[in-house]
Write a protein that holds these residues in place. Structure first.
Motif, PDB file in Angstrom:
ATOM      1  N   GLN A  53       0.861  -1.183   0.000  1.00  0.00           N
ATOM      2  CA  GLN A  53       0.000   0.000   0.000  1.00  0.00           C
ATOM      3  C   GLN A  53       0.895   1.230   0.000  1.00  0.00           C
ATOM      4  OE1 GLN A  53      -3.351  -0.019  -0.110  1.00  0.00           O
ATOM      5  NE2 GLN A  53      -3.609   2.213  -0.004  1.00  0.00           N
ATOM      6  N   PHE A  54       0.634   2.156  -0.906  1.00  0.00           N
ATOM      7  CA  PHE A  54       1.423   3.382  -0.997  1.00  0.00           C
ATOM      8  C   PHE A  54       0.510   4.568  -0.692  1.00  0.00           C
ATOM      9  CE2 PHE A  54       3.083   6.589  -4.336  1.00  0.00           C
ATOM     10  CZ  PHE A  54       3.727   7.339  -3.361  1.00  0.00           C
ATOM     11  N   THR A  55       0.767   5.206   0.446  1.00  0.00           N
ATOM     12  CA  THR A  55       0.029   6.403   0.830  1.00  0.00           C
ATOM     13  C   THR A  55       0.972   7.596   0.715  1.00  0.00           C
ATOM     14  OG1 THR A  55      -1.328   5.136   2.394  1.00  0.00           O
ATOM     15  CG2 THR A  55      -1.312   7.538   2.629  1.00  0.00           C
ATOM     16  N   PRO A  56       0.831   8.418  -0.326  1.00  0.00           N
ATOM     17  CA  PRO A  56       1.734   9.560  -0.500  1.00  0.00           C
ATOM     18  C   PRO A  56       1.667  10.525   0.682  1.00  0.00           C
ATOM     19  CG  PRO A  56       0.466   9.154  -2.500  1.00  0.00           C
ATOM     20  CD  PRO A  56      -0.154   8.323  -1.412  1.00  0.00           C
ATOM     21  N   ALA A  57       2.739  11.278   0.879  1.00  0.00           N
ATOM     22  CA  ALA A  57       2.759  12.301   1.922  1.00  0.00           C
ATOM     23  C   ALA A  57       1.684  13.345   1.652  1.00  0.00           C
ATOM     24  CB  ALA A  57       4.129  12.957   1.988  1.00  0.00           C
ATOM     25  N   ALA A  58       1.437  13.604   0.381  1.00  0.00           N
ATOM     26  CA  ALA A  58       0.362  14.513  -0.039  1.00  0.00           C
ATOM     27  C   ALA A  58      -0.044  14.143  -1.454  1.00  0.00           C
ATOM     28  CB  ALA A  58       0.822  15.968   0.029  1.00  0.00           C
ATOM     29  N   VAL A  59      -1.298  14.401  -1.794  1.00  0.00           N
ATOM     30  CA  VAL A  59      -1.821  14.184  -3.147  1.00  0.00           C
ATOM     31  C   VAL A  59      -2.304  15.534  -3.662  1.00  0.00           C
ATOM     32  CG1 VAL A  59      -3.458  12.926  -4.589  1.00  0.00           C
ATOM     33  CG2 VAL A  59      -2.521  11.844  -2.528  1.00  0.00           C
ATOM     34  N   LEU A  60      -1.738  15.974  -4.776  1.00  0.00           N
ATOM     35  CA  LEU A  60      -2.041  17.308  -5.314  1.00  0.00           C
ATOM     36  C   LEU A  60      -2.728  17.185  -6.666  1.00  0.00           C
ATOM     37  CD1 LEU A  60       1.478  18.939  -4.691  1.00  0.00           C
ATOM     38  CD2 LEU A  60      -0.427  18.733  -3.072  1.00  0.00           C
ATOM     39  N   LYS A  61      -3.461  18.226  -7.025  1.00  0.00           N
ATOM     40  CA  LYS A  61      -4.040  18.298  -8.360  1.00  0.00           C
ATOM     41  C   LYS A  61      -3.100  18.981  -9.343  1.00  0.00           C
ATOM     42  CE  LYS A  61      -8.976  18.263  -7.187  1.00  0.00           C
ATOM     43  NZ  LYS A  61     -10.262  19.009  -7.275  1.00  0.00           N
ATOM     44  N   HIS A  62      -2.170  19.793  -8.816  1.00  0.00           N
ATOM     45  CA  HIS A  62      -1.271  20.562  -9.672  1.00  0.00           C
ATOM     46  C   HIS A  62       0.058  20.751  -8.953  1.00  0.00           C
ATOM     47  CE1 HIS A  62       0.272  23.967 -12.080  1.00  0.00           C
ATOM     48  NE2 HIS A  62      -0.483  23.444 -13.040  1.00  0.00           N
ATOM     49  N   ALA A  63       1.139  20.762  -9.706  1.00  0.00           N
ATOM     50  CA  ALA A  63       2.473  20.888  -9.115  1.00  0.00           C
ATOM     51  C   ALA A  63       2.663  22.210  -8.379  1.00  0.00           C
ATOM     52  CB  ALA A  63       3.534  20.738 -10.198  1.00  0.00           C
ATOM     53  N   SER A  64       1.912  23.235  -8.767  1.00  0.00           N
ATOM     54  CA  SER A  64       2.035  24.543  -8.109  1.00  0.00           C
ATOM     55  C   SER A  64       1.612  24.494  -6.643  1.00  0.00           C
ATOM     56  CB  SER A  64       1.204  25.587  -8.853  1.00  0.00           C
ATOM     57  OG  SER A  64      -0.169  25.236  -8.823  1.00  0.00           O
ATOM     58  N   GLU A  65       0.873  23.447  -6.245  1.00  0.00           N
ATOM     59  CA  GLU A  65       0.411  23.316  -4.875  1.00  0.00           C
ATOM     60  C   GLU A  65       1.499  22.783  -3.941  1.00  0.00           C
ATOM     61  OE1 GLU A  65      -2.983  20.776  -5.018  1.00  0.00           O
ATOM     62  OE2 GLU A  65      -3.992  21.948  -6.569  1.00  0.00           O
ATOM     63  N   PHE A  66       2.599  22.314  -4.495  1.00  0.00           N
ATOM     64  CA  PHE A  66       3.665  21.753  -3.670  1.00  0.00           C
ATOM     65  C   PHE A  66       4.296  22.850  -2.817  1.00  0.00           C
ATOM     66  CE2 PHE A  66       8.043  20.266  -2.913  1.00  0.00           C
ATOM     67  CZ  PHE A  66       7.781  19.016  -2.373  1.00  0.00           C
ATOM     68  N   GLU A  67       4.501  22.568  -1.552  1.00  0.00           N
ATOM     69  CA  GLU A  67       5.053  23.553  -0.638  1.00  0.00           C
ATOM     70  C   GLU A  67       6.562  23.383  -0.506  1.00  0.00           C
ATOM     71  OE1 GLU A  67       3.009  23.356   3.075  1.00  0.00           O
ATOM     72  OE2 GLU A  67       1.052  23.891   2.205  1.00  0.00           O
ATOM     73  N   GLY A  68       7.282  24.490  -0.675  1.00  0.00           N
ATOM     74  CA  GLY A  68       8.732  24.461  -0.542  1.00  0.00           C
ATOM     75  C   GLY A  68       9.415  23.965  -1.797  1.00  0.00           C
ATOM     76  N   GLU A  69      10.574  23.325  -1.606  1.00  0.00           N
ATOM     77  CA  GLU A  69      11.369  22.838  -2.728  1.00  0.00           C
ATOM     78  C   GLU A  69      11.577  21.335  -2.605  1.00  0.00           C
ATOM     79  OE1 GLU A  69      14.174  26.733  -3.623  1.00  0.00           O
ATOM     80  OE2 GLU A  69      14.901  25.172  -2.272  1.00  0.00           O
ATOM     81  N   ALA A  70      11.519  20.662  -3.737  1.00  0.00           N
ATOM     82  CA  ALA A  70      11.756  19.216  -3.757  1.00  0.00           C
ATOM     83  C   ALA A  70      13.227  18.944  -4.038  1.00  0.00           C
ATOM     84  CB  ALA A  70      10.891  18.560  -4.826  1.00  0.00           C
ATOM     85  N   ASP A  71      13.745  17.899  -3.412  1.00  0.00           N
ATOM     86  CA  ASP A  71      15.103  17.461  -3.750  1.00  0.00           C
ATOM     87  C   ASP A  71      15.118  16.859  -5.159  1.00  0.00           C
ATOM     88  OD1 ASP A  71      16.512  17.958  -1.171  1.00  0.00           O
ATOM     89  OD2 ASP A  71      15.018  16.544  -0.431  1.00  0.00           O
ATOM     90  N   TYR A  72      14.066  16.102  -5.467  1.00  0.00           N
ATOM     91  CA  TYR A  72      13.925  15.486  -6.791  1.00  0.00           C
ATOM     92  C   TYR A  72      12.511  15.730  -7.309  1.00  0.00           C
ATOM     93  CZ  TYR A  72      18.194  12.887  -5.662  1.00  0.00           C
ATOM     94  OH  TYR A  72      19.480  12.552  -5.322  1.00  0.00           O
TER      95      TYR A  72
END
Length: 312
Positions: A53-72
């Motif tokens: 079972q994979f439960t993401p840390a967050a599920v977004l509709k658009h990449a602009s909703e991501f908070e902060g910066e991703a390493d990858y």
């Protein structure tokens, strides 16, 4: 903790990002068609390597909703004419800190991304996996499940080693390659014959395309053309590479290619990334590719008309 944003939550993107989450990464997924189902219950992955079972840390509709910066930032979306890789990535690339990872089919797909984000490390990744998404929030993993990865245009960086280590920690084989360009051409040696022929042959599985009959003969003819174009581009593909791909496929479980799955679901096909780019490179170098051109013309028509006979 390594922060990872995944854009393109199809079977390939979900399977590999789910494995990264198992290795301890914080994985956020941009989901579209099955957003509601995944937000509610995550992903159920049925795998030959072990269900999970994979439960993401967050599920977004658009990449602009991501908070902060991703390493990858992993882009695993299909390479379609309407899918603008730069446009999909732009809302999430906020500094040079983020490493961009392409897990996609085709050749010559990295150039525009590299030109648009010159300050970001770009990892080109080739997936070898039999996977499908039979229902919202559900992924079925039937065969293989390996990656080959390297810096674009060449080399192996610390960022590549870190990500490969995460995959290996989740028991996903991730081979680091100095020359990822050769790897892409070698994958095209499989993708270009088997994906188009599976659709044009009326729904043939990998097993049905490797029965030493006319279909296998057509696949071999397409492989010879891929080798000729690659050689003209300075890439040393050989008949031995083609034979290895045939034997690999002959021993693979009967599987519907990703292009066939898209066709049966009424989705647009990855015609340009798999066939169109190769046909254009052949023309540039004066290499005759009659089988490739025929498949390209037919699949362009399939894309335009669709299964229901109506123009898209």
């Amino acid at each position: 903790m390594c922060r990872i944003l995944v854009i393109g939550a199809g079977g390939v993107g979900v399977y590999f990002s789910g494995r990264l989450a198992q290795a301890g990464a914080e994985v956020t997924v941009v989901a579209r068609s099955d957003y509601e189902a995944v937000s509610r219950a995550g992903y159920a992955v049925e795998s030959i390597a072990g269900d999970f079972q994979f439960t993401p840390a967050a599920v977004l509709k658009h990449a602009s909703e991501f908070e902060g910066e991703a390493d990858y930032i992993i882009l695993a979306a299909k390479v379609l004419p309407g899918a603008d890789a730069v446009g999909l990535l732009s809302p999430a690339v906020r500094s040079s800190k983020s490493t961009i990872v392409l897990i996609q089919n085709g050749i010559d797909i990295e150039r525009k991304v590299a030109e648009s984000f010159p300050d970001n490390r770009l990892l080109s990744t080739v997936a070898y996996i039999g996977v499908s998404r039979p229902a919202p929030g559900r992924v079925l993993h039937l065969g293989s499940g390996e990656l080959k990865m390297g810096d674009y245009p060449a080399g192996i960086s610390a960022e590549a080693r870190r990500l490969a280590a995460l995959f290996e920690a989740a028991k996903v084989r991730c081979e680091l390659c100095e020359d990822i360009g050769f790897v892409r051409w070698n994958k095209l040696l499989w993708n270009l014959p088997f994906n188009p022929v599976s659709v044009l042959a009326g729904g043939a599985t990998t097993k049905q395309m490797t029965q030493r009959d006319e279909l296998e003969g057509l696949c071999r003819a397409l492989m010879r053309e891929v080798i000729a174009v690659a050689n003209a581009c300075g890439v040393a593909l050989t008949e031995a590479n083609a034979e290895a791909q045939i034997e690999y496929t002959r021993n693979f479980p009967a599987y519907k290619t990703s292009m066939l799955q898209d066709y049966e679901a009424g989705r647009e096909l990855e015609v340009e990334a798999i066939l169109g780019n190769a046909v254009r490179l052949a023309a540039e170098h004066g290499v005759p590719v009659p089988h490739m051109e025929s498949c390209y013309a037919l699949l362009k028509s399939v894309n335009r008309i669709g299964r229901n006979g109506k123009e898209r």
